[in-house]
Structures are given as structure tokens and as C-alpha cells.
Design a protein around this motif. Structure first.
Motif, short mmCIF file in Angstrom:
data_model
loop_
_atom_site.label_atom_id
_atom_site.label_comp_id
_atom_site.label_asym_id
_atom_site.label_seq_id
_atom_site.Cartn_x
_atom_site.Cartn_y
_atom_site.Cartn_z
N LYS A 122 15.11 0.45 -11.70
CA LYS A 122 13.91 -0.33 -11.16
C LYS A 122 13.94 -0.60 -9.84
O LYS A 122 12.94 -0.47 -9.12
N ALA A 123 14.89 -0.79 -9.10
CA ALA A 123 15.19 -0.81 -7.63
C ALA A 123 14.76 0.75 -6.96
O ALA A 123 14.06 0.62 -6.01
N LYS A 124 15.07 1.88 -7.68
CA LYS A 124 14.73 3.25 -7.13
C LYS A 124 13.37 3.14 -7.33
O LYS A 124 12.52 3.69 -6.45
N ILE A 125 12.85 2.96 -8.32
CA ILE A 125 11.27 3.09 -8.67
C ILE A 125 10.57 2.34 -7.71
O ILE A 125 9.52 2.72 -7.13
N LYS A 126 10.88 1.16 -7.39
CA LYS A 126 10.48 0.09 -6.61
C LYS A 126 10.12 0.82 -5.08
O LYS A 126 9.31 0.82 -4.57
N GLU A 127 11.42 1.32 -4.54
CA GLU A 127 11.77 1.89 -3.41
C GLU A 127 10.44 3.26 -3.33
O GLU A 127 9.97 3.31 -2.23
N VAL A 128 10.49 4.02 -4.17
CA VAL A 128 9.61 5.34 -4.28
C VAL A 128 8.34 4.69 -4.07
O VAL A 128 7.54 5.18 -3.37
N ILE A 129 7.69 3.66 -4.89
CA ILE A 129 6.38 3.25 -4.96
C ILE A 129 6.07 2.63 -3.69
O ILE A 129 4.95 2.85 -3.05
N VAL A 130 6.98 1.76 -3.25
CA VAL A 130 6.91 0.88 -2.02
C VAL A 130 6.47 2.03 -0.87
O VAL A 130 5.61 1.99 0.11
N ASN A 131 7.48 3.22 -0.70
CA ASN A 131 7.14 4.21 0.43
C ASN A 131 5.84 5.00 -0.02
O ASN A 131 5.33 5.32 1.14
N LEU A 132 5.51 5.30 -1.01
CA LEU A 132 4.36 6.11 -1.32
C LEU A 132 3.18 5.31 -1.03
O LEU A 132 2.36 6.03 -0.17
N LEU A 133 3.09 4.10 -1.26
CA LEU A 133 1.82 3.18 -1.04
C LEU A 133 1.98 2.62 0.27
O LEU A 133 0.92 2.11 0.88
N ARG A 134 3.10 2.63 1.05
CA ARG A 134 2.92 2.14 2.24
C ARG A 134 2.85 0.44 2.28
O ARG A 134 2.00 0.14 3.08
N ILE A 135 3.64 -0.16 1.41
CA ILE A 135 3.56 -1.34 1.09
C ILE A 135 4.68 -2.03 1.48
O ILE A 135 5.78 -1.49 1.49
N LYS A 136 4.91 -3.48 1.61
CA LYS A 136 6.08 -4.33 1.99
C LYS A 136 6.67 -4.10 0.57
O LYS A 136 5.94 -4.63 -0.39
N PRO A 137 8.20 -4.28 0.53
CA PRO A 137 8.61 -4.67 -0.58
C PRO A 137 8.35 -5.66 -1.58
O PRO A 137 8.33 -5.86 -2.63
N GLU A 138 8.17 -6.73 -0.74
CA GLU A 138 7.91 -7.93 -1.24
C GLU A 138 6.50 -8.05 -2.21
O GLU A 138 6.32 -9.03 -2.79
N GLU A 139 5.65 -7.20 -1.69
CA GLU A 139 4.44 -7.03 -2.30
C GLU A 139 4.42 -6.67 -3.83
O GLU A 139 3.36 -6.82 -4.65
N LEU A 140 5.55 -5.99 -4.22
CA LEU A 140 5.70 -5.24 -5.63
C LEU A 140 6.68 -6.09 -6.05
O LEU A 140 7.76 -5.83 -5.88
#
Length: 78
Positions: free
Chosen positions: A4-22
């Protein structure tokens, strides 16, 4: 790194959002406005990150981080 943490990292980087937004249970589409093109890009990025084949249809049905994590875990045999 946990799936889950790796998926979050991938999506945060892809969407260029802050981690706390997801957050874990939030819908990618409804909560942060991920469109179909971004979901396809997310599928491709997740396939590269985990070395598995994912279906865009499968991922777009599962719009939360928790649900996507379950699918990826099943593909990698966790």
C-alpha cells in the motif's frame, strides 16, 4: 516497503500531489478527481513498480488505495 505504501508513492508521484492528500480508504476518482487517462497511467506505473500485469478495468473498479492494494497483493502472491 509495504504494498500500500509503494502504491501510494507511485500515485502521489504520478499525480504530483502531497502524500497527505491520499488516504487509505479514499476514492481516487471521487476524492481527488483522478480521470480515466490518469487511471490508465496509474495502471502502467503500478505494473512497472510491481512487475505484474494489471487490468485497467480491474483497477478503475477499485478506486480506493486499499482495494488497489488488495488486487496488487493477489497478483504478487501475498
Amino acid at each position: 516497503m509495504e504494498t500500500k505504501a509503494k502504491i501510494k508513492e507511485v500515485i502521489v508521484n504520478l499525480l504530483r500531489i502531497k502524500p497527505e492528500e491520499l488516504k487509505d480508504g479514499m476514492s481516487l476518482q471521487d476524492s481527488i478527481g483522478v480521470d480515466s487517462t490518469e487511471m490508465v497511467e496509474a495502471v502502467i506505473a503500478l505494473e512497472k513498480a510491481f512487475g505484474v500485469k494489471l487490468s485497467a478495468k480491474e483497477i478503475t473498479k477499485s478506486l480506493t488505495l486499499d482495494e488497489i492494494s488488495s488486487i496488487v497483493d493477489s497478483k504478487i502472491g501475498k
